[in-house]
Design an enzyme around this catalytic site. Structure first.
Site, mmCIF file in Angstrom:
data_model
loop_
_atom_site.group_PDB
_atom_site.id
_atom_site.type_symbol
_atom_site.label_atom_id
_atom_site.label_comp_id
_atom_site.label_asym_id
_atom_site.label_seq_id
_atom_site.Cartn_x
_atom_site.Cartn_y
_atom_site.Cartn_z
ATOM 1 N N HIS A 180 0.852 -1.190 0.000
ATOM 2 C CA HIS A 180 0.000 0.000 0.000
ATOM 3 C C HIS A 180 0.891 1.244 0.000
ATOM 4 O O HIS A 180 0.842 2.072 0.918
ATOM 5 C CB HIS A 180 -0.908 -0.024 1.226
ATOM 6 N N GLU A 310 -1.623 0.701 -5.827
ATOM 7 C CA GLU A 310 -1.605 -0.654 -5.271
ATOM 8 C C GLU A 310 -1.858 -1.667 -6.387
ATOM 9 O O GLU A 310 -2.990 -1.829 -6.846
ATOM 10 C CB GLU A 310 -2.674 -0.787 -4.188
#
Length: 345
Positions: A180, A310
């Protein structure tokens, strides 16, 4: 090529170690054992210093004082699973939920809450840190146990490769990891000088809880069209921010980069590649007060200060056909790679 290790703190009973990898160009990355977190991506500057391309925190504790999941490893499953429910090998499962009755980023027992064991390795042109952990059903509530490996490698092409592997000797389970990572390539606290290109013709329609409806929409004539370099801040303003999944690596696109992020003022550029079917972009349209990123020197972080990119299989793939294969079968090993290549234009 150099590798440095230092214990930085004791966090909730865990001894947290920071591992720094430095290449021959003076580019370096650092990772924390807590959360297998990508802590820094430092590139040289003209004044002899370094610029961190990542949003990050000075301490391990800083990563857990908010819900950003900032630059942490996400697993077993990235993104949201509707109602925390899915069918696997003919059996219905209910896993722990942590957002509006849904399961987000692996739920409350995700990779990011684990303190990982590690080793390091070195070759003529690269250095790596290898994190490993046995992922247990008793810990995260997902079916089955497996051995997870996360490898961060920095090479002399200023390329960071993150490799996620799972070796499963037991019952079927799910595996859809990501990092992330939040980026800001500029010397400013906004994205106004950034341009973004995403090799995507389609994005997912989401419901009010950001769960995919199953419909795939065309990007044409929408703020989601990043097929050519587009000013990121202008697109954010037009769309009131992004927390969206783009369909990537479609037919004929496998050899192309998933995305390229560029800061037009500094000339810094990142090229992202992966094998996944999706790229989730999150632009922090809202942010809690009191979040102090290390690059802000004690100032509170501001909305849209960074962009998370991501790479993964598409969210809720287990409940949607053609979103990507996230099933990890018994006696199977799967490995996914995400690469971030830095250039100074």
């Amino acid at each position: 090529m150099d590798i440095f290790r230092s214990v930085i703190e004791n966090f909730e009973g865990h001894v947290v170690t920071k591992i720094r990898l430095v290449n021959d160009n003076g580019t370096e990355i650092s990772c924390l054992t807590m959360g297998a977190t990508w802590n820094e991506f430092l590139v040289p500057t003209e004044d002899g210093g370094h610029h961190n391309l990542l949003l990050s925190f000075d301490t391990a504790k800083g990563y857990y004082d908010n819900s950003l999941c900032c630059c942490q490893s996400i697993g077993r499953v990235a993104g949201r699973i509707k109602n925390g429910q899915f069918t696997l090998d003919g059996k219905q499962y209910q896993v722990p939920t942590n957002e509006n009755g849904n399961t987000l980023h692996g739920g409350p027992g995700s990779y990011r809450f684990l303190n990982w064991g590690y080793t390091t390795s070195r070759s003529a042109n690269s250095v790596s840190v290898i994190f490993q952990k046995h992922i247990k059903e008793s810990r995260d509530g997902f079916p089955g146990n497996y051995l997870a490996t996360i490898i961060y490698t920095l090479d002399n092409a200023n390329r960071v490769t993150i490799s996620y592997s799972a070796l499963n000797r037991e019952s079927e389970t799910l595996f859809n990891p990501t990092c992330h990572a939040y980026f800001n390539l500029s010397d400013k606290r906004d994205l106004s000088s950034h341009s973004l290109m995403i090799n995507s013709n389609e994005y997912l329609q989401l419901d009010d809880e950001l769960i995919p409806t199953g419909r795939v929409l065309q990007v044409d004539e929408t703020p989601y069209d990043f097929r050519k370099f587009t000013n990121l801040q202008q697109s954010i303003d037009a769309n009131e921010g992004f927390d969206d999944a783009f369909v990537v690596n479609g037919p004929g696109m496998a050899t192309k980069p998933v995305a390229v992020l560029r800061d037009n003022e500094s000339g810094r550029q990142l090229t992202l590649k992966s094998e996944g079917t999706g790229l989730v972009m999150y632009t922090m349209p809202e942010i809690d007060d009191g979040i102090k990123l290390s690059r802000d020197h004690g100032l509170d972080a501001v909305p849209c200060e960074g962009v998370a990119l991501e790479a993964q299989q598409l969210p809720d793939a287990i409940n949607n056909e053609n979103f990507g294969d996230v099933v990890l079968k018994k006696n199977e090993k799967k490995t996914y790679h995400i690469t971030f290549e830095f250039e100074q234009k």
